[in-house]
Design a protein around this motif. Structure first.
Motif, short mmCIF file in Angstrom:
data_model
loop_
_atom_site.label_atom_id
_atom_site.label_comp_id
_atom_site.label_asym_id
_atom_site.label_seq_id
_atom_site.Cartn_x
_atom_site.Cartn_y
_atom_site.Cartn_z
N GLN A 133 25.58 -14.97 103.29
CA GLN A 133 24.72 -15.68 104.43
C GLN A 133 25.47 -16.91 104.78
O GLN A 133 25.52 -17.02 106.06
CB GLN A 133 22.87 -16.09 104.37
CG GLN A 133 22.67 -16.58 105.07
CD GLN A 133 21.89 -15.40 105.61
OE1 GLN A 133 22.24 -13.94 105.98
NE2 GLN A 133 22.38 -15.49 107.36
N ARG A 136 28.93 -16.23 107.45
CA ARG A 136 28.27 -15.61 108.99
C ARG A 136 28.06 -16.63 109.55
O ARG A 136 27.22 -17.98 108.63
CB ARG A 136 26.83 -14.30 108.45
CG ARG A 136 26.99 -13.45 107.40
CD ARG A 136 25.39 -12.73 107.57
NE ARG A 136 26.17 -11.99 108.75
CZ ARG A 136 24.81 -10.55 109.07
NH1 ARG A 136 23.55 -10.57 108.24
NH2 ARG A 136 24.61 -9.76 109.68
N TYR A 144 21.69 -4.69 113.55
CA TYR A 144 22.34 -3.85 112.99
C TYR A 144 23.95 -3.89 113.14
O TYR A 144 24.67 -3.31 112.80
CB TYR A 144 22.12 -1.94 113.55
CG TYR A 144 22.29 -0.93 112.97
CD1 TYR A 144 22.55 -0.88 111.66
CD2 TYR A 144 23.58 -0.71 113.64
CE1 TYR A 144 23.15 0.20 111.50
CE2 TYR A 144 25.05 0.44 113.00
CZ TYR A 144 24.41 0.69 111.69
OH TYR A 144 24.99 2.08 111.15
N ASP A 147 25.47 -6.90 112.01
CA ASP A 147 25.07 -7.33 109.77
C ASP A 147 26.87 -5.98 109.91
O ASP A 147 27.93 -6.05 108.91
CB ASP A 147 24.38 -6.40 109.36
CG ASP A 147 22.41 -6.68 109.19
OD1 ASP A 147 23.26 -8.11 109.39
OD2 ASP A 147 21.84 -6.34 109.10
N ASP A 150 30.05 -7.75 111.20
CA ASP A 150 30.53 -8.35 109.27
C ASP A 150 30.91 -8.12 108.43
O ASP A 150 31.93 -8.64 107.78
CB ASP A 150 28.85 -9.61 109.15
CG ASP A 150 29.13 -10.35 110.40
OD1 ASP A 150 29.63 -10.66 111.30
OD2 ASP A 150 28.31 -11.23 111.16
N HIS A 169 24.42 -10.39 98.22
CA HIS A 169 22.97 -10.96 98.68
C HIS A 169 21.88 -10.71 98.15
O HIS A 169 22.01 -10.40 97.33
CB HIS A 169 23.53 -9.95 99.94
CG HIS A 169 23.39 -9.72 101.09
ND1 HIS A 169 22.40 -10.91 101.80
CD2 HIS A 169 21.71 -8.88 102.09
CE1 HIS A 169 21.61 -11.10 103.15
NE2 HIS A 169 21.53 -9.30 102.74
N GLY A 185 18.29 -7.08 105.38
CA GLY A 185 18.96 -7.12 106.86
C GLY A 185 18.63 -5.53 107.27
O GLY A 185 18.06 -4.61 106.46
N THR A 186 19.87 -5.13 107.82
CA THR A 186 19.33 -4.06 108.74
C THR A 186 20.69 -2.58 107.17
O THR A 186 21.15 -2.98 106.79
CB THR A 186 19.57 -3.19 109.79
OG1 THR A 186 21.15 -3.46 109.98
CG2 THR A 186 19.29 -4.45 110.85
N LEU A 189 24.04 -2.80 106.68
CA LEU A 189 24.85 -3.44 105.92
C LEU A 189 25.02 -2.14 104.53
O LEU A 189 26.14 -2.45 104.25
CB LEU A 189 24.30 -4.48 104.71
CG LEU A 189 23.82 -5.68 106.09
CD1 LEU A 189 22.44 -6.39 104.52
CD2 LEU A 189 25.30 -6.69 106.37
#
Length: 323
Positions: A133, A136, A144, A147, A150, A169, A185-186, A189
């Motif tokens: 985090q 980002r 999506y 994620d 990144d 994370h 998250g989605t 990742l």
């Protein structure tokens, strides 16, 4: 437009290719690893222990490490906190372990900063980014895609330099039967990561379970205990052992039952009566025998067959001597 780079099947079949290497043997591969856990569970203590081990080339628990320079981006900490943790963890540290408490965002130049770091420390084996985090930038784009994009930037960097990058994370608070579904998250990742770790609190206040899965990392479960500011290994279970533990006990009894028999035929109910095992439902036993017929039963030299007759559903078992 750049031409596609292709490789022929004959090349892949006959030409030796280098297998992925591990910074921690059998656990942390080169590439991108996503390390997830709830807040305040002690992720930073475990990451620091890992960094100390790799920078000194000493085993993490019972697993050998590949010695090299290590960068730990402690982006939620201060140098005073890091120093305090070092006081508690070790009496001696290597000059190959380096710390930073601030960095650019992924969108503002983090990869360039890491590239510059590697020019100064080309023998680096491991980089830890704590936490995702912190590097980002808030995005209104598709979640999506954001994620995946990144994480892909970090993975591409790790792959180009053949080193391990661990991104710390968080996990969601809600329960799920699959711990990997708790990653915040989605699925973008995990989809881009080479390996995913989930650390989850156990019933004991000083204990945790660590679940590991990955493309080149076999599924594993670790039981850990937090003592004297350090995570200690209590038990490690690998995929083969976990698979064996998942096999219903009644199937082991069937193997023993068939030891002095060449063949046996009857219904599932009759088999349960012969085993003296009445708490298992007949239809459940039939399902289990079919499910494990090609691995567990056959590995124990027992052939399973099933047929429907006027008298009911019949099971046939035979000791196989040709396996």
């Amino acid at each position: 437009m750049q031409k596609l780079q292709t490789v022929g099947a004959d090349t892949l079949l006959y030409e030796p290719l280098e297998k992925p290497s591990f910074v921690v043997d059998g656990l942390i591969p080169t590439g991108l690893t996503l390390f997830c856990g709830s807040q305040k569970i002690g992720k930073s203590w475990l990451m620091l222990k890992l960094c100390l081990c790799v920078s000194q080339g000493i085993p993490l628990w019972d697993m050998p490490t590949q010695e090299g320079d290590v960068l730990y981006l402690c982006l939620e900490d201060t140098f005073c906190r890091i120093q305090d943790r070092l006081f508690r963890l070790t009496d001696e540290a290597s000059g190959r372990l380096h710390f930073a408490v601030a960095s650019d965002k992924l969108s503002d130049g983090l990869i360039v900063q890491l590239e510059d770091y590697l020019k100064e420390y080309p023998d680096s084996r491991l980089i830890v980014i704590d936490t995702l985090q912190k590097v980002r930038t808030a995005s209104k784009d598709n979640a999506y895609a954001s994620d995946y994009g990144d994480i892909s930037l970090i993975k591409d960097f790790a792959d180009r330099h053949s080193l391990a990058v661990i991104v710390v994370h968080h996990i969601r608070k809600q329960n799920d039967s699959d711990v990997f579904n708790k990653v915040s998250g989605t699925t973008g990742l995990m989809g881009s990561a080479d390996a995913t770790f989930v650390e989850q609190e156990s019933r004991a206040s000083n204990a945790a379970k660590l679940y590991v899965t990955g493309r080149d990392t076999p599924y594993q479960e670790f039981t850990l205990r937090f003592r004297d500011c350090s995570w200690e290994l209590v038990e490690r279970k690998e995929q083969e052992q976990l698979a064996k533990e998942a096999i219903p006990d009644v199937l082991f009894r069937i193997v023993n039952f068939m030891q002095d028999k060449g063949k046996w035929t009857g219904t599932a109910t009759e088999l349960l009566d012969a085993l003296g095992k009445t708490e298992t439902a007949a239809n459940v036993l039939t399902k289990w025998m079919n499910e494990y017929r090609l691995d567990f039963l056959l590995e124990n030299h027992i052939r399973y067959d099933f047929s429907r007759r006027s008298s009911g559903r019949m099971i046939s078992l035979a000791v196989a001597t040709d396996i």
